[in-house]
Design a protein around this motif. Structure first.
Motif, PDB file in Angstrom:
ATOM      1  N   THR A 171       0.846  -1.207   0.000  1.00 42.56           N
ATOM      2  CA  THR A 171       0.000   0.000   0.000  1.00 42.56           C
ATOM      3  C   THR A 171       0.876   1.249   0.000  1.00 42.56           C
ATOM      4  OG1 THR A 171      -0.037   0.139   2.416  1.00 42.56           O
ATOM      5  CG2 THR A 171      -1.806  -1.140   1.381  1.00 42.56           C
ATOM      6  N   VAL A 172       0.304   2.323  -0.538  1.00 45.84           N
ATOM      7  CA  VAL A 172       0.977   3.614  -0.566  1.00 45.84           C
ATOM      8  C   VAL A 172       0.143   4.588   0.262  1.00 45.84           C
ATOM      9  CG1 VAL A 172       1.576   5.563  -2.055  1.00 45.84           C
ATOM     10  CG2 VAL A 172       2.015   3.236  -2.842  1.00 45.84           C
ATOM     11  N   ALA A 173       0.759   5.268   1.184  1.00 49.73           N
ATOM     12  CA  ALA A 173       0.025   6.213   2.029  1.00 49.73           C
ATOM     13  C   ALA A 173      -0.350   7.455   1.212  1.00 49.73           C
ATOM     14  CB  ALA A 173       0.883   6.616   3.220  1.00 49.73           C
ATOM     15  N   ASP A 174      -1.432   8.120   1.627  1.00 53.63           N
ATOM     16  CA  ASP A 174      -1.841   9.371   0.975  1.00 53.63           C
ATOM     17  C   ASP A 174      -0.665  10.327   0.914  1.00 53.63           C
ATOM     18  OD1 ASP A 174      -4.365   8.478   0.599  1.00 53.63           O
ATOM     19  OD2 ASP A 174      -5.222   9.528   2.339  1.00 53.63           O
ATOM     20  N   ARG A 175      -0.541  10.996  -0.224  1.00 52.57           N
ATOM     21  CA  ARG A 175       0.579  11.918  -0.398  1.00 52.57           C
ATOM     22  C   ARG A 175       0.242  13.303   0.145  1.00 52.57           C
ATOM     23  NH1 ARG A 175       1.170   9.485  -6.423  1.00 52.57           N
ATOM     24  NH2 ARG A 175       2.288   7.625  -5.759  1.00 52.57           N
ATOM     25  N   LYS A 176       1.222  13.906   0.788  1.00 54.80           N
ATOM     26  CA  LYS A 176       1.031  15.291   1.250  1.00 54.80           C
ATOM     27  C   LYS A 176       1.201  16.254   0.095  1.00 54.80           C
ATOM     28  CE  LYS A 176       3.005  14.423   5.795  1.00 54.80           C
ATOM     29  NZ  LYS A 176       4.356  14.456   6.346  1.00 54.80           N
ATOM     30  N   THR A 177       2.189  15.980  -0.758  1.00 61.13           N
ATOM     31  CA  THR A 177       2.420  16.800  -1.952  1.00 61.13           C
ATOM     32  C   THR A 177       2.867  15.856  -3.061  1.00 61.13           C
ATOM     33  OG1 THR A 177       4.783  17.159  -1.515  1.00 61.13           O
ATOM     34  CG2 THR A 177       3.248  18.772  -0.563  1.00 61.13           C
ATOM     35  N   GLU A 178       2.839  16.385  -4.277  1.00 63.61           N
ATOM     36  CA  GLU A 178       3.279  15.566  -5.404  1.00 63.61           C
ATOM     37  C   GLU A 178       3.885  16.463  -6.481  1.00 63.61           C
ATOM     38  OE1 GLU A 178       0.339  12.675  -6.598  1.00 63.61           O
ATOM     39  OE2 GLU A 178       1.254  12.513  -8.579  1.00 63.61           O
ATOM     40  N   LEU A 179       5.176  16.379  -6.660  1.00 69.93           N
ATOM     41  CA  LEU A 179       5.829  17.145  -7.723  1.00 69.93           C
ATOM     42  C   LEU A 179       5.779  16.323  -9.007  1.00 69.93           C
ATOM     43  CD1 LEU A 179       9.051  18.631  -6.066  1.00 69.93           C
ATOM     44  CD2 LEU A 179       6.682  19.403  -5.945  1.00 69.93           C
ATOM     45  N   VAL A 180       5.722  17.029 -10.136  1.00 70.53           N
ATOM     46  CA  VAL A 180       5.627  16.335 -11.417  1.00 70.53           C
ATOM     47  C   VAL A 180       7.000  16.210 -12.080  1.00 70.53           C
ATOM     48  CG1 VAL A 180       4.522  16.344 -13.675  1.00 70.53           C
ATOM     49  CG2 VAL A 180       3.286  17.201 -11.679  1.00 70.53           C
ATOM     50  N   ARG A 181       7.709  17.297 -12.134  1.00 70.77           N
ATOM     51  CA  ARG A 181       9.047  17.284 -12.751  1.00 70.77           C
ATOM     52  C   ARG A 181      10.046  17.913 -11.810  1.00 70.77           C
ATOM     53  NH1 ARG A 181       6.320  19.234 -16.504  1.00 70.77           N
ATOM     54  NH2 ARG A 181       5.392  17.784 -17.913  1.00 70.77           N
ATOM     55  N   PRO A 182      10.853  17.156 -11.169  1.00 71.19           N
ATOM     56  CA  PRO A 182      10.927  15.697 -11.162  1.00 71.19           C
ATOM     57  C   PRO A 182       9.794  15.090 -10.341  1.00 71.19           C
ATOM     58  CG  PRO A 182      12.453  16.598  -9.563  1.00 71.19           C
ATOM     59  CD  PRO A 182      11.840  17.767 -10.257  1.00 71.19           C
ATOM     60  N   PRO A 183       9.414  13.817 -10.654  1.00 73.74           N
ATOM     61  CA  PRO A 183       8.310  13.188  -9.924  1.00 73.74           C
ATOM     62  C   PRO A 183       8.743  12.718  -8.545  1.00 73.74           C
ATOM     63  CG  PRO A 183       9.161  11.692 -11.617  1.00 73.74           C
ATOM     64  CD  PRO A 183       9.966  12.955 -11.717  1.00 73.74           C
ATOM     65  N   ILE A 184       8.302  13.420  -7.514  1.00 72.76           N
ATOM     66  CA  ILE A 184       8.621  13.030  -6.135  1.00 72.76           C
ATOM     67  C   ILE A 184       7.397  13.297  -5.273  1.00 72.76           C
ATOM     68  CG2 ILE A 184      10.312  13.152  -4.268  1.00 72.76           C
ATOM     69  CD1 ILE A 184      12.027  14.978  -5.953  1.00 72.76           C
ATOM     70  N   ALA A 185       7.073  12.341  -4.422  1.00 74.09           N
ATOM     71  CA  ALA A 185       5.947  12.514  -3.505  1.00 74.09           C
ATOM     72  C   ALA A 185       6.445  13.038  -2.164  1.00 74.09           C
ATOM     73  CB  ALA A 185       5.225  11.187  -3.315  1.00 74.09           C
ATOM     74  N   ASN A 186       5.569  13.787  -1.492  1.00 74.03           N
ATOM     75  CA  ASN A 186       5.790  14.162  -0.092  1.00 74.03           C
ATOM     76  C   ASN A 186       6.960  15.109   0.173  1.00 74.03           C
ATOM     77  OD1 ASN A 186       3.575  12.593   0.809  1.00 74.03           O
ATOM     78  ND2 ASN A 186       4.836  10.755   0.608  1.00 74.03           N
ATOM     79  N   VAL A 187       7.395  15.821  -0.868  1.00 78.07           N
ATOM     80  CA  VAL A 187       8.383  16.876  -0.616  1.00 78.07           C
ATOM     81  C   VAL A 187       7.697  17.930   0.240  1.00 78.07           C
ATOM     82  CG1 VAL A 187       9.796  18.697  -1.649  1.00 78.07           C
ATOM     83  CG2 VAL A 187       9.601  16.472  -2.785  1.00 78.07           C
ATOM     84  N   GLU A 188       8.374  18.385   1.274  1.00 72.19           N
ATOM     85  CA  GLU A 188       7.779  19.364   2.181  1.00 72.19           C
ATOM     86  C   GLU A 188       8.295  20.771   1.947  1.00 72.19           C
ATOM     87  OE1 GLU A 188       9.208  16.601   5.235  1.00 72.19           O
ATOM     88  OE2 GLU A 188       7.436  17.252   6.351  1.00 72.19           O
ATOM     89  N   GLN A 189       9.553  20.860   1.520  1.00 70.73           N
ATOM     90  CA  GLN A 189      10.112  22.205   1.400  1.00 70.73           C
ATOM     91  C   GLN A 189      11.113  22.312   0.258  1.00 70.73           C
ATOM     92  OE1 GLN A 189      11.663  22.900   5.304  1.00 70.73           O
ATOM     93  NE2 GLN A 189      13.403  21.533   5.062  1.00 70.73           N
ATOM     94  N   ALA A 190      11.202  23.520  -0.282  1.00 71.17           N
ATOM     95  CA  ALA A 190      12.141  23.793  -1.368  1.00 71.17           C
ATOM     96  C   ALA A 190      13.092  24.895  -0.918  1.00 71.17           C
ATOM     97  CB  ALA A 190      11.393  24.243  -2.618  1.00 71.17           C
ATOM     98  N   PHE A 191      14.370  24.644  -1.120  1.00 74.92           N
ATOM     99  CA  PHE A 191      15.367  25.688  -0.925  1.00 74.92           C
ATOM    100  C   PHE A 191      15.609  26.334  -2.278  1.00 74.92           C
ATOM    101  CE2 PHE A 191      15.890  23.017   2.691  1.00 74.92           C
ATOM    102  CZ  PHE A 191      16.248  23.891   3.715  1.00 74.92           C
ATOM    103  N   LEU A 192      15.234  27.592  -2.385  1.00 76.93           N
ATOM    104  CA  LEU A 192      15.411  28.300  -3.648  1.00 76.93           C
ATOM    105  C   LEU A 192      16.751  29.021  -3.577  1.00 76.93           C
ATOM    106  CD1 LEU A 192      11.762  29.620  -3.978  1.00 76.93           C
ATOM    107  CD2 LEU A 192      12.761  27.466  -4.783  1.00 76.93           C
ATOM    108  N   VAL A 193      17.707  28.486  -4.312  1.00 72.24           N
ATOM    109  CA  VAL A 193      19.089  28.955  -4.195  1.00 72.24           C
ATOM    110  C   VAL A 193      19.355  30.026  -5.245  1.00 72.24           C
ATOM    111  CG1 VAL A 193      21.511  28.277  -4.110  1.00 72.24           C
ATOM    112  CG2 VAL A 193      19.736  26.643  -3.417  1.00 72.24           C
ATOM    113  N   PHE A 194      19.735  31.190  -4.768  1.00 69.98           N
ATOM    114  CA  PHE A 194      20.041  32.320  -5.647  1.00 69.98           C
ATOM    115  C   PHE A 194      21.319  32.989  -5.177  1.00 69.98           C
ATOM    116  CE2 PHE A 194      16.543  33.132  -8.589  1.00 69.98           C
ATOM    117  CZ  PHE A 194      15.688  32.120  -8.198  1.00 69.98           C
ATOM    118  N   SER A 195      22.239  33.180  -6.112  1.00 68.56           N
ATOM    119  CA  SER A 195      23.440  33.923  -5.761  1.00 68.56           C
ATOM    120  C   SER A 195      23.194  35.391  -6.113  1.00 68.56           C
ATOM    121  CB  SER A 195      24.640  33.382  -6.541  1.00 68.56           C
ATOM    122  OG  SER A 195      24.352  33.309  -7.912  1.00 68.56           O
ATOM    123  N   LEU A 196      23.926  36.264  -5.449  1.00 68.75           N
ATOM    124  CA  LEU A 196      23.785  37.682  -5.790  1.00 68.75           C
ATOM    125  C   LEU A 196      24.631  38.009  -7.008  1.00 68.75           C
ATOM    126  CD1 LEU A 196      23.700  39.433  -2.330  1.00 68.75           C
ATOM    127  CD2 LEU A 196      21.920  38.279  -3.604  1.00 68.75           C
TER     128      LEU A 196
END
Ligand code: GDP
Ligand code: ZN
Length: 289
Positions: free
Chosen positions: A58-83
């Protein structure tokens, strides 16, 4: 039944991490019949067979679902930007933020290579913190921000995003010393992820995981309706309910509470301008299709 996290999918096998051990699993036929398939990131129950092999039940209900790349249950994104190298691009940052909001992720803005340039850093930090996003300054040269970064990763599933050259691989190498990945290897992994549908893998770190492929490899707005866009700007959100017209696009409608907040200085002009750019892009896409 034993439970674990799928950390890799390859050639019909799912690699389920349970405590310290990985089980090479196949999925039951029932998944195919229902037209769903397990994803990297899924929390699953599975049967243990011989030789560290098993079957996902069985697969538990997903909290989130990204499409590209396909990953389930990612909670946070670090948006990396240099100055600098490459120069800070607020339009691109806001574009990422629309996507992380749409995907239901917590966003952490990571200003990288702060050893190179201090000018302008404070202004960017203030702008985005005021909106409600955590901002972290990092440098692989001085080690600034690395401990904070590790603390933020703890017990979460995270992706790193940002244009190439901002220092994502370098940061991952700072936080994954035990994994023994060569710098080139990590960059190569990250780089390939941009252009091909390769297999994503979750790397255990600090009780959580990071994806070895940058999150959000495609940043078009095909899935966003014009009326929805404003809701992906968390600084607009509190005002939208007060717009006179439902479906207000916050451009030229009378009684627009978002524009009133802009005139009041409650909303940052640059954010609003970027919103307007994205809205045009969405409308243009719709016209073309
Ligand atoms: P990626 O494409 O986002 O994975 O970026 P990389 O990690 O490959 O880094 C791109 C370039 O920026 C490399 O030449 C790194 O040595 C350099 N770089 C990465 N982090 C820093 C940093 O904190 N300070 C400085 N000065 N250079 C950095
Ligand atoms: Zn409005």
């Amino acid at each position: 039944m034993p439970e674990g996290r799928i950390i890799k999918a390859l050639s019909g096998y799912y690699y389920v991490l349970d405590e310290e051990k990985t089980w090479q699993c196949r999925a039951r036929g029932v998944f195919k019949k229902r037209g769903i398939s397990p994803l990297v990131g899924d929390w699953v129950t599975y049967d243990q067979g011989e030789n560290q092999e098993g079957f996902i039940q069985t697969v538990a209900d997903r909290k989130t679902e990204l499409v590209r790349p396909p990953i389930a249950n990612v909670e946070q994104a670090f948006l990396v930007f240099s100055l600098a190298e490459p120069v800070f691009n607020p339009l691109l940052l806001d574009r990422f933020l629309v996507h992380t909001e749409g995907a239901g992720l917590r966003s952490i803005i990571c200003l990288s290579k702060v050893d190179l340039l201090r000018d302008g850093y404070q202004a960017i930090k203030e702008t985005y913190e005021q909106i409600g996003y955590p901002v972290l300054a990092t440098s692989k040269k001085t080690g600034e921000g690395i401990q904070e970064l590790k603390a933020l990763l703890r017990n979460h599933i995270s992706v790193f995003s940002g244009q190439s050259g901002v220092g994502k691989s370098s940061l991952l190498n700072e936080i994954l010393p035990g994994v023994n990945l060569q710098i080139g290897q990590v960059s190569e992994r990250l780089r390939r992820g941009k252009h091909t549908t390769r297999h994503v893998e979750l790397i255990p770190v600090e009780g959580g995981f990071v994806a070895d492929t940058p999150g959000f490899s495609q940043l078009d707005f095909f899935d966003v309706d014009p009326e929805q866009l404003g809701y992906h700007f968390i600084d607009f959100k509190p005002y939208i309910a007060d717009c006179k017209f439902r479906g207000c696009l916050h451009i030229s409608e009378p009684g627009c509470a978002v524009r009133a907040a802009l005139a009041d200085g409650q909303i940052n002009q640059q954010r609003y301008d970027n919103y307007a750019v994205f809205l045009e892009e969405i409308k243009e896409d719709k016209r073309r299709r």
